[in-house]
Design an enzyme around this catalytic site. Structure first.
Site, short mmCIF file in Angstrom:
data_model
loop_
_atom_site.label_atom_id
_atom_site.label_comp_id
_atom_site.label_asym_id
_atom_site.label_seq_id
_atom_site.Cartn_x
_atom_site.Cartn_y
_atom_site.Cartn_z
N CYS A 115 -3.49 -9.41 -14.14
CA CYS A 115 -2.61 -9.71 -13.34
C CYS A 115 -2.19 -11.07 -13.40
O CYS A 115 -0.99 -11.55 -13.08
CB CYS A 115 -2.62 -8.99 -12.07
N HIS A 255 2.28 -12.57 -7.31
CA HIS A 255 1.73 -11.46 -8.12
C HIS A 255 1.93 -10.38 -6.84
O HIS A 255 1.51 -10.52 -5.84
CB HIS A 255 0.39 -11.22 -8.64
N ASN A 285 2.61 -2.34 -8.52
CA ASN A 285 2.01 -3.54 -9.10
C ASN A 285 2.03 -3.33 -10.59
O ASN A 285 1.64 -2.39 -11.04
CB ASN A 285 0.63 -3.37 -8.40
O1 UT7 Z 1 -3.35 -6.53 -9.02
C1 UT7 Z 1 -4.48 -7.25 -8.51
C2 UT7 Z 1 -5.81 -6.71 -8.22
N1 UT7 Z 1 -5.67 -5.57 -7.34
C3 UT7 Z 1 -5.82 -5.63 -5.88
O2 UT7 Z 1 -5.72 -6.95 -5.67
C4 UT7 Z 1 -5.74 -4.62 -5.22
C5 UT7 Z 1 -6.26 -4.95 -3.76
N2 UT7 Z 1 -6.49 -3.93 -2.91
C6 UT7 Z 1 -5.65 -3.34 -2.14
O3 UT7 Z 1 -4.33 -3.19 -2.69
C7 UT7 Z 1 -6.26 -2.11 -1.42
O4 UT7 Z 1 -7.58 -2.30 -1.18
C8 UT7 Z 1 -5.99 -0.78 -1.52
C9 UT7 Z 1 -4.36 -0.54 -1.52
C10 UT7 Z 1 -6.30 -0.11 -3.21
C11 UT7 Z 1 -6.77 0.34 -0.70
O5 UT7 Z 1 -6.18 -0.11 0.53
P1 UT7 Z 1 -7.53 -0.37 1.63
O6 UT7 Z 1 -6.93 -0.65 3.10
O7 UT7 Z 1 -8.33 -1.29 1.22
O8 UT7 Z 1 -8.23 0.81 1.77
P2 UT7 Z 1 -9.81 1.39 1.42
O9 UT7 Z 1 -10.19 1.43 -0.13
O10 UT7 Z 1 -10.75 0.49 2.09
O11 UT7 Z 1 -9.96 2.83 1.95
C12 UT7 Z 1 -9.89 3.13 3.34
C13 UT7 Z 1 -9.68 4.60 3.52
C14 UT7 Z 1 -10.51 5.40 3.04
O12 UT7 Z 1 -10.80 6.60 3.51
P3 UT7 Z 1 -12.26 6.68 4.41
O13 UT7 Z 1 -13.68 6.44 3.88
O14 UT7 Z 1 -11.91 5.62 5.65
O15 UT7 Z 1 -12.05 7.92 4.96
C15 UT7 Z 1 -10.01 5.91 1.52
O16 UT7 Z 1 -10.70 7.04 0.84
O17 UT7 Z 1 -8.34 5.22 2.87
C16 UT7 Z 1 -8.56 6.13 1.95
N3 UT7 Z 1 -7.82 6.00 0.79
C17 UT7 Z 1 -6.56 6.96 0.94
N4 UT7 Z 1 -5.98 7.70 1.76
C18 UT7 Z 1 -4.91 8.04 1.36
C19 UT7 Z 1 -8.08 5.42 -0.36
N5 UT7 Z 1 -6.64 5.56 -1.02
C20 UT7 Z 1 -5.82 6.38 -0.37
C21 UT7 Z 1 -4.41 7.05 -0.68
N6 UT7 Z 1 -4.01 7.91 0.35
N7 UT7 Z 1 -3.98 6.74 -1.73
#
Ligand code: UT7
Length: 328
Positions: A115, A255, A285
């Site tokens: 990115c 970004h 993204n």
């Molecule tokens: O482009 C440059 C590089 N990339 C980035 O900088 C990405 C940075 N990270 C992010 O944007 C976020 O971390 C994400 C959007 C990818 C994920 O959001 P988050 O708030 O960090 O969620 P998480 O991974 O901590 O997951 C929280 C919960 C989990 O469930 P449990 O374990 O709490 O029950 C996940 O399984 O949300 C769940 N989850 C979802 N639920 C519904 C993860 N993805 C989804 C989804 N829909 N798509």
């Protein structure tokens, strides 16, 4: 050695017609519009058809940028394509775009910095123009990420979209153009966002395909914290290096990784919301394409005009990051 200021003299962008909405994703994986919207700010993303590929969008964006720069395409001496999703491993997508647009006097190459690739390209080209090695170059960010996304992995498939943006760089008057720019990486975090298959380490075998090793793997919440810290720190450093304070910045074009990351970076820097551009709701993204698409949208809508002081900042797989201050 000359000391010629280099700046963006023309921009363009392009993306597929296909749209993948949050409602579409609800039918594919266990997710919801509500979760995606509140956790990322994304409502839809662009998705290429099976017969569409990266260089096509890169070429469309590049042609528009050259036209708006008002130069002849044969004046371009370097075509840098920042991409993580090349048409193929060889030749470079930069060389393919060079041929598609008729930049017959240029060298074509790719930059692999995920990115942050567009800022890597800008930084490299700026010094080549400043030292008089070249006069005009294209820096393109182009991605078809949806072909590298595992649509059974809800942690990644809701985020990524496709598109391309391009900038023509050339000589500009003193006090204008790229005033400060810096790129960084930390390969110790390589496995936070990566695609393990297809290279010389694992190769491409029935086993790697069955494992889905060719898809992106991401530890999103771990990346989140490093992204905010890295973008905010390098931005503050570049604003000072350019000889300004954060209050002098007219527009920040970050970004587009996640709306919550953008908001956290802005709050750490102390930049008000109205000075921070976001198109993540419509585009998702798009990795290396996100800054040039957003920047071109700002220019076309008049948010950035002659004289504007603009801060760009990126973070991506590698991990890589960068910051650039430009006077338009
Ligand atoms: O482009 C440059 C590089 N990339 C980035 O900088 C990405 C940075 N990270 C992010 O944007 C976020 O971390 C994400 C959007 C990818 C994920 O959001 P988050 O708030 O960090 O969620 P998480 O991974 O901590 O997951 C929280 C919960 C989990 O469930 P449990 O374990 O709490 O029950 C996940 O399984 O949300 C769940 N989850 C979802 N639920 C519904 C993860 N993805 C989804 C989804 N829909 N798509």
């Amino acid at each position: 050695m000359t000391n010629q200021n280099a700046g963006i003299i023309g921009m363009g962008h392009a993306y597929p017609e296909g749209i993948l909405t949050n409602a579409d994703l609800e039918k594919i994986v266990e997710t919801s519009d509500e979760w995606i919207t509140t956790r990322t700010g994304i409502k839809q993303r662009r998705k290429a058809r099976a017969d569409e590929y990266t260089s096509q969008f890169g070429s469309l964006a590049a042609k528009q940028a050259v036209e708006r720069a008002g130069i002849d395409v044969t004046d371009i001496e370097l075509v840098v394509c920042a991409t993580t999703t090349p048409d193929q491993i060889m030749p470079s997508t930069g060389a393919l775009i060079q041929a598609q647009i008729g930049a017959v006097n240029a060298a074509g190459m790719d930059v692999f910095a995920a990115c942050s690739g567009f800022l890597y390209g800008l930084t490299m080209v700026e010094s080549m123009i400043r030292t008089g090695q070249i006069k005009y170059a294209l820096v393109i960010g182009a991605e078809v990420l949806t072909k590298y996304v595992d649509y059974t992995d809800r942690g990644t498939c809701v985020i990524f979209g496709d598109g391309a943006g391009a900038a023509v760089l050339g000589p500009v008057a003193e006090g204008k153009g790229i005033l400060a720019t810096k790129i960084r990486s930390d390969g110790r975090y390589a496995e936070q966002l990566y695609s393990p298959g297809g290279g010389t380490k694992l190769g491409t075998t029935h086993k790697t395909i069955d494992n889905g090793d060719h898809f992106f793997k991401m530890k999103g919440n771990e990346l989140f914290k490093i992204a905010v810290r890295s973008m905010a720190d390098i931005s503050a450093e570049m604003v000072v290096k350019a000889g300004y304070t954060v209050d002098d910045i007219d527009m920040v074009v970050p970004h587009q990784a996640n709306q919550r990351i953008t908001d956290a970076v802005a709050s750490r820097l102390g930049v008000p919301e109205e000075k921070v551009y976001s198109n993540i709701a419509q585009m998702g993204n798009t990795s290396s394409a996100s800054i040039p698409i957003a920047l071109d949208e700002c220019i076309q809508s008049g948010k950035i005009k002659e004289g504007s002081l603009v801060l760009l900042t990126a973070f991506g797989g590698g991990v890589t990051w960068g910051g650039t201050v430009i006077r338009f």
